[in-house]
Scaffold this active site. Structure first.
Site: not given
Length: 433
Positions: A214, A349, A380
């Site tokens: 991320s 996501d 995610h």
């Protein structure tokens, strides 16, 4: 004697009523089932990741040697096709049956007075190539080595012969006080660079696998692209679920599709807690008036953008939010990365808008060292696998990172130096000459 009732006192139920009630029940059940099917996305098919890459000898070898990239990714049947549930399960539980790898915490003093920390985990056995390989790992926003998804991945990588160094984002650990008025930001690479430098000095023979999750994906790609020397002794890089450009993502985070605005609010609330837990260190030296104004704006903020504009950009002296997002996004640096680069995203996501995925797709189409893998499901940082209801302890994400790293290490081991993945064609020409 039995008394007969007047006909006017006898009430009969119309034969149509039970049928009407049954019809209403069926309609209600059908509605509930329809909502479940839609919300859980049960009709969505499973499929292998959608890959974008150039047809090179290295990429063919990697795809052949890392089957997770070409085989069907199968999430848990009942809920795994919902990006929201994958994301929620990752966010709430992290992972199933998370292990507890044993590591050593290192403290690194920074030039500005900050103290960076990372956790070092030694391998549990020899690497399959016999080489010394270290994974340098950068977690997601506000995360650290104690998060379940990080612990699960580290334990898996250790068992496969990798040393792991995990950065603890500055200010993320609740029991570690800040030693300067600064905390982690979206794209500051100072702490990660400090950790990588330590590993290179402490283990002169080791080679590096760079991994970012991320926000960490943005940081590692920016770090590698900032300076060519940062890519020395780096075998490859893997980035999972990053958004590539904070400036482009800014507008999408204010939209309600996929409940992105709601996720924005939740992440902003978490950032508030981290900032407020370090308020005495972060606002040290500022006037009472300035502190009161900053805290007032922080308390009323409902989005990450408001927090970034009022607090985060000031840590590095950016004059505007636009400048902060421009300077700290890897999109302006990633084209300088010459080592093999695997970029992984999920189509469902809820945090990364589809428009942002044109960045890695275009990059992979133009650069021979890049593979872009887009799964249909995974949310995610979820990527849970399983049959019907219960997910497996290891996720597809864990397996694909280690699988890709193993394949790259094997390629480097069996090829002559001229054909190493991180050398350019011009280097080969010079060596042959």
């Amino acid at each position: 004697l039995s008394a007969s009732l007047p006909s006017s006192d006898v009430h009969t139920i119309s034969p149509e009523l039970p049928a009407m009630f049954d019809g209403m029940k069926l309609a209600a059940v059908a509605t509930v089932l329809y909502v479940i099917v839609r919300c859980l996305n049960l009709k969505s098919p499973t499929a292998p990741p959608d890959l974008t890459y150039q047809d090179t000898a290295l990429n063919r070898f990697l795809l052949k040697s890392c089957p997770q990239l070409t085989k069907e990714y199968i999430p848990p049947l009942l809920w795994g096709k919902s990006g929201h549930l994958q994301t929620a399960l990752y966010g709430k539980l992290g992972r199933v049956s998370s292990p507890h790898p044993s590591g050593v915490r290192k403290y690194l003093p920074m030039q500005d007075g900050a103290t960076s920390t990372f956790d070092l985990f030694e391998p549990m056995g020899d690497h399959r190539t016999g080489d010394d390989i270290t994974m340098v790992i950068c977690p997601g926003i506000g995360n650290h080595s104690e998060k379940h998804y990080i612990r699960t991945f580290v334990d898996y990588a250790q068992k496969d012969g990798y040393r792991c160094a995990v950065l603890n984002h500055l200010g993320a650990l609740p029991n570690i006080e800040l030693t300067s008025p600064r905390m982690f930001t979206y794209g500051c690479t100072w702490e990660f660079a400090s950790m990588v430098g330590y590993i290179k000095r402490a283990y002169p023979q080791t080679q590096l696998i760079v991994v970012g999750f991320s926000l960490g994906g943005n940081i590692v790609c920016k770090f590698l692209g900032e300076n060519r020397t940062n890519q020395e002794r780096v075998l490859c890089c893997v980035s999972v679920c990053q958004g590539y450009s904070a400036l482009r993502a800014q507008e999408t985070f204010l939209q309600w599709d996929q409940f992105r605005r709601f996720y924005n609010f939740l992440m902003a609330d978490n950032m508030k807690k981290i900032i407020l837990s370090h308020r005495h260190s972060l606002f040290r030296g500022s006037s009472v008036k300035v502190v009161d104004a900053d805290l007032s704006r922080l308390y009323t903020a409902t989005s990450l953008m408001q927090i970034d504009d009022n607090i985060m950009r000031k840590f590095h002296g950016h004059s505007s939010l636009k400048e902060y997002y421009e300077k700290e996004s890897c999109v302006h640096y990633i084209h300088n990365v010459k080592v093999p680069l695997l970029l992984v995203n999920s189509a469902d996501d809820p945090l990364v808008h589809d428009s942002l995925l044109t960045i890695p797709r275009t990059l992979a189409a133009k650069m021979p060292n890049v593979i872009f893998s887009l799964t249909l499901h995974g949310g995610h940082l979820g990527f849970f696998e399983g049959a019907v209801l219960f997910p497996q302890p290891l996720t597809w994400m864990d397996k694909v990172i280690v699988g890709y790293a193993n394949a790259l290490c094997q390629w480097e081991k069996q090829k002559p130096p001229c054909q190493s993945a991180h050398l350019s064609e011009s280097s080969c020409v010079e060596e042959k000459a």
